[in-house]
Design an enzyme around this catalytic site. Structure first.
Site, PDB file in Angstrom:
ATOM      1  N   GLY A 131     -36.098 -12.248  13.183  1.00 22.25           N
ATOM      2  CA  GLY A 131     -37.045 -13.729  14.387  1.00 22.25           C
ATOM      3  C   GLY A 131     -37.232 -13.799  15.411  1.00 22.25           C
ATOM      4  O   GLY A 131     -37.190 -12.193  16.138  1.00 22.25           O
ATOM      5  N   LYS A 184     -29.461 -15.080  10.149  1.00 25.31           N
ATOM      6  CA  LYS A 184     -29.929 -14.593  11.571  1.00 25.31           C
ATOM      7  C   LYS A 184     -29.103 -14.332  12.557  1.00 25.31           C
ATOM      8  O   LYS A 184     -27.679 -15.654  13.338  1.00 25.31           O
ATOM      9  CB  LYS A 184     -30.660 -15.396  12.084  1.00 25.31           C
ATOM     10  CG  LYS A 184     -31.456 -15.285  13.313  1.00 25.31           C
ATOM     11  CD  LYS A 184     -32.615 -16.307  13.674  1.00 25.31           C
ATOM     12  CE  LYS A 184     -34.059 -16.051  12.903  1.00 25.31           C
ATOM     13  NZ  LYS A 184     -35.007 -17.273  13.489  1.00 25.31           N
ATOM     14  N   ASP A 199     -44.619 -22.790  15.869  1.00 18.81           N
ATOM     15  CA  ASP A 199     -45.177 -21.458  15.547  1.00 18.81           C
ATOM     16  C   ASP A 199     -45.453 -21.732  13.780  1.00 18.81           C
ATOM     17  O   ASP A 199     -45.147 -20.675  13.769  1.00 18.81           O
ATOM     18  CB  ASP A 199     -44.012 -20.663  16.171  1.00 18.81           C
ATOM     19  CG  ASP A 199     -43.918 -19.438  16.676  1.00 18.81           C
ATOM     20  OD1 ASP A 199     -45.085 -18.734  16.575  1.00 18.81           O
ATOM     21  OD2 ASP A 199     -42.836 -18.433  16.078  1.00 18.81           O
TER      22      ASP A 199
END
Length: 301
Positions: free
Chosen positions: A18, A38, A127
């Site tokens: 990520g 993550k 994003d």
């Protein structure tokens, strides 16, 4: 066996990266299911602050992949999300190239639905790109999209974590006003969404700068030969160079899309069937569908 994190999450195998950390498939010993985790090393204060912001998001929506829980252990922190196995939109284009308009319309509707929920929380994603839009492994059934990776997202009004003269986002999916260092706002997400839809229809990354220059020099261009006019009208409402000329909200764009879909031609009998495959690959030998495989120890005679 994998490393057990915070006494709960057993890291199985890496499945990606990520914006601020590595993403692992992990086994949650408490909830007894696989999750995506993550993981960030606590060595970079700036990345850690972004990480903390991201894990704080709690957006419960079927087309949003937001953090579900978090934990810290020694010099690492992690947060977990649902495990989504069908890869990203970039994988799908790699497999099939340009997608049928009705299929794209389904994906665009789901993306706008998720984006409506994100914006309702006052969050600007910043994003939106094919690699950050994941798919459930639904096979040939109706696709199911999840908007992910909120690593550089921010709530409107929150202090920025970058200098005001730095452009944040992924080149090629940045709205014109982002390049002018304007404050992040919802219309920039809509512009990126239009670029993603164009990418799905054409099978190649669009040239955002050339497109913007074309709009500004000649007004709204005619629909490309491969894009039905009703769908093109929705895209142009997302891709206008000036933020005030775009749809006022993701919900408004979604309503226009619903009307456009009614005018799209029906799929032909020879049209290729799109299948969303499982992209995660098999589990390591020490793991099965129900978690880690514990080898029983033999008892003494």
């Amino acid at each position: 066996m994998g490393e057990i994190f915070a006494g709960r999450y057993e890291l199985v195998d890496p499945i990606g990266r990520g914006g601020v950390g590595a993403v692992w498939r992990a086994w949650d010993h408490r909830r007894r299911r696989y999750v995506a985790a993550k993981v960030l090393l606590q060595s970079d204060a700036h990345s850690l602050l972004r990480f903390v912001r991201e894990q704080a998001l709690r957006i419960d929506h079927p087309h949003v992949l937001a953090p579900a829980s978090w934990a810290a252990d020694d010099d690492k922190v992690l947060f977990t999300m649902d495990l989504v196995g069908g890869g990203s939109l970039a994988h799908l284009i790699g497999d099939y190239g340009p997608l049928p308009p009705r299929f794209v319309a389904q994906l665009l509707d789901q993306l706008l639905s998720g984006l409506s929920a994100v914006h309702a929380e006052g969050v600007v994603h910043r994003d939106i790109k094919p690699a950050n839009i994941l798919l459930e492994a639904t096979g040939t059934r109706r696709p199911h999209l999840r908007l992910s990776d909120f690593g550089i997202a921010m709530r409107k009004g929150d202090p920025r974590l970058t200098a005001t003269d730095l452009v944040v986002g992924t080149p090629g999916y940045i709205a014109p006003e982002q390049s002018a260092y304007d404050e992040p706002d919802f219309p920039a997400d809509l512009f990126a969404t239009g670029l993603v839809a164009l990418y799905l229809l054409e099978g190649a990354k669009p040239d955002a700068q050339a497109l913007t220059e074309l709009f500004r020099a000649h007004g709204t261009p005619h629909a490309p030969r491969t894009i039905p006019e009703p769908l093109w009208q929705v895209l142009t409402g997302l891709l206008q160079p000036e933020p005030h000329a775009r749809f006022r909200s993701a919900t408004g764009a979604r309503k226009a899309l619903a009307e456009a879909v009614l005018l799209l031609p029906e799929p032909g009998v020879d049209d290729e069937l799109i299948e969303v495959f499982d992209q995660l690959g098999p589990l390591p030998e020490a793991f099965g569908p129900d978690g880690p495989i514990r080898v029983p120890t033999s008892s003494p005679d």
